[in-house]
Write a protein that holds these residues in place. Structure first.
Motif, short mmCIF file in Angstrom:
data_model
loop_
_atom_site.label_atom_id
_atom_site.label_comp_id
_atom_site.label_asym_id
_atom_site.label_seq_id
_atom_site.Cartn_x
_atom_site.Cartn_y
_atom_site.Cartn_z
N PRO A 38 0.82 -1.22 0.00
CA PRO A 38 0.00 0.00 0.00
C PRO A 38 0.85 1.27 0.00
O PRO A 38 1.83 1.37 0.74
CB PRO A 38 -0.80 -0.13 1.30
CG PRO A 38 -0.90 -1.60 1.53
CD PRO A 38 0.41 -2.16 1.07
N GLY A 39 0.45 2.21 -0.85
CA GLY A 39 1.21 3.44 -1.02
C GLY A 39 2.06 3.45 -2.27
O GLY A 39 2.61 4.49 -2.64
N ALA A 40 2.16 2.30 -2.95
CA ALA A 40 3.01 2.20 -4.13
C ALA A 40 2.38 2.88 -5.34
O ALA A 40 1.16 3.07 -5.40
CB ALA A 40 3.29 0.73 -4.45
N HIS A 41 3.23 3.22 -6.31
CA HIS A 41 2.75 3.78 -7.57
C HIS A 41 3.51 3.14 -8.72
O HIS A 41 4.54 2.47 -8.52
CB HIS A 41 2.95 5.30 -7.60
CG HIS A 41 4.39 5.73 -7.70
ND1 HIS A 41 5.19 5.92 -6.58
CD2 HIS A 41 5.19 5.98 -8.77
CE1 HIS A 41 6.40 6.28 -6.95
NE2 HIS A 41 6.44 6.32 -8.28
N VAL A 42 2.99 3.31 -9.92
CA VAL A 42 3.68 2.85 -11.13
C VAL A 42 3.82 4.03 -12.07
O VAL A 42 3.03 4.97 -12.06
CB VAL A 42 2.92 1.71 -11.83
CG1 VAL A 42 2.93 0.45 -10.97
CG2 VAL A 42 1.50 2.11 -12.19
N GLY A 49 3.95 10.06 -25.59
CA GLY A 49 5.32 9.99 -25.12
C GLY A 49 5.55 10.47 -23.70
O GLY A 49 6.69 10.52 -23.25
N LEU A 50 4.50 10.83 -22.98
CA LEU A 50 4.65 11.31 -21.61
C LEU A 50 4.73 10.13 -20.63
O LEU A 50 4.24 9.03 -20.92
CB LEU A 50 3.47 12.20 -21.23
CG LEU A 50 3.29 13.47 -22.06
CD1 LEU A 50 1.99 14.17 -21.69
CD2 LEU A 50 4.47 14.42 -21.86
N ILE A 51 5.33 10.38 -19.49
CA ILE A 51 5.38 9.40 -18.40
C ILE A 51 4.74 10.04 -17.18
O ILE A 51 5.13 11.14 -16.78
CB ILE A 51 6.83 8.99 -18.07
CG1 ILE A 51 7.53 8.43 -19.31
CG2 ILE A 51 6.84 7.95 -16.95
CD1 ILE A 51 9.01 8.18 -19.10
N ARG A 52 3.78 9.35 -16.60
CA ARG A 52 3.10 9.88 -15.43
C ARG A 52 3.02 8.80 -14.34
O ARG A 52 2.97 7.62 -14.64
CB ARG A 52 1.69 10.37 -15.79
CG ARG A 52 1.69 11.57 -16.73
CD ARG A 52 2.24 12.80 -16.04
NE ARG A 52 2.25 13.98 -16.89
CZ ARG A 52 3.31 14.40 -17.57
NH1 ARG A 52 4.46 13.73 -17.52
NH2 ARG A 52 3.25 15.49 -18.31
N GLY A 79 -0.91 14.55 -19.89
CA GLY A 79 -1.00 13.18 -19.40
C GLY A 79 -2.41 12.77 -19.04
O GLY A 79 -2.93 11.76 -19.53
N SER A 80 -3.05 13.53 -18.17
CA SER A 80 -4.41 13.16 -17.74
C SER A 80 -5.41 13.28 -18.88
O SER A 80 -6.34 12.48 -19.00
CB SER A 80 -4.84 14.00 -16.55
OG SER A 80 -5.08 15.36 -16.92
#
Length: 323
Positions: A38-42, A49-52, A79-80
């Motif tokens: 819990p709390g992790a992100h990817v 070509g964006l990284i979010r 991104g969004s």
């Protein structure tokens, strides 16, 4: 060494609140995705070509799917908007393995404060705390009920474990000092996630109540204007050298390392460009960096063996990078 990306399929996309969509991500081979806490992100490689970075909100004990939620940002750099408008069920995306700098810590009591889309990592935390019978309270603030995500899932927790606050309903307001006064502070840990102003308010109230900083944990999706790292008149030019080839590159006094290297044909993936996400994290084999990020811990800063070149600089004339 770069970690291989994972190709996943969007198995489902659904609207969970006004301007918020939830994506279910599944491995192509049908196998479990890497475990996470819990709390992790990817990192998500978005069309264009964006990284979010997006927090994982699903049950951390089940890795057949990952779930992420994305708020359509009015001032988005793309991104969004791409996820809302372009990504559909059935599409393939590339993601990183999970990373976690916002993990739960053992505590007798845990208080979770979520503002807006900040509910995502805290919902995952609440699931684990509830499953392991650790006392917790989740306080969730949103501009309105229609903008509050996952209300149906929050109803699955005991009524006294979740409190909801809506800006357009003054009948119930968040009284952080009151919440804290009802807790023995000696072994209470606070986790906060949401917009910059919300985080600053909660942390200010928590500090005034006497809770030590070591018991306060924060996840920021973006920094406030006053907190963003900037290049100043005191900054000077320096060099970076690639450990793999020996090539040396000049970094001007008024340009970031990632920008200067990209201009000279060396690409380091970047996302936030504020030192909060860790996408550009790069190893250092020689030299001392001038850390300006909020991603690494104080201990990691002191080790000086990695840094965030999107915003950090150098304290020595040259840095040798593990590239």
């Amino acid at each position: 060494m770069d970690t291989p990306l994972i190709t996943v399929q969007v198995s489902q996309k659904r609207v969970v609140a006004q301007d918020i969509v939830c994506l279910d991500l599944r491995a192509l081979d049908g196998q479990d995705l890497p475990p996470f806490s819990p709390g992790a992100h990817v990192d998500v490689h978005v069309p264009g070509g964006l990284i979010r970075q997006y927090s994982l909100l699903s049950d951390s004990t089940v890795c057949t799917d990952y779930q992420i939620a994305v708020l359509r940002e009015v001032q988005s750099r793309g991104g969004s908007q791409a996820i809302h408008d372009l990504v559909q069920a059935g599409d393939l995306l590339q993601i990183s393995a999970p990373r976690n700098h916002f993990g739960l810590v053992p505590a007798a009591r845990t208080l979770l404060f979520a503002g807006g889309i900040g509910i995502t990592p805290l919902l995952c935390m609440a699931r684990q705390l509830h499953a392991t019978k650790v006392p917790f309270q989740l306080h969730y603030s949103s501009r309105s009920q229609v903008r509050a995500a996952f209300l149906d899932q929050l109803q699955q927790f005991p009524a006294d474990a979740v409190a909801l606050y809506f800006d357009d309903d003054s009948a119930k307001t968040l009284d952080i000092r009151g919440v804290l006064s009802a807790q023995p502070l000696a072994d209470t840990h606070v986790f906060v996630c949401g917009p910059a102003g919300y985080i600053d308010y909660v942390c200010g109230q928590v500090r005034q109540a006497g809770l030590p900083d070591a018991q306060v944990h924060v996840e920021r999706f973006a920094l406030g204007e006053a907190d963003r790292p900037v290049i100043t008149d005191q900054d000077v030019a320096f060099e970076v050298q690639l450990a793999s080839t020996g090539e040396i590159f000049q970094i001007p006094a008024d340009e970031s390392i990632t920008s200067a290297l990209d201009r000279q044909g060396v690409f380091i993936p970047v996302s936030c460009e504020e030192g909060i996400c860790g996408t550009c994290l790069t190893g250092i084999t020689e030299g001392v960096p001038d850390h300006r990020d909020t991603y690494l811990t104080d201990e990691e800063h002191a080790a000086n063996d990695q840094f965030t070149p999107c915003c950090s600089r150098a304290r020595t004339p040259r840095l040798i990078l593990d590239l």
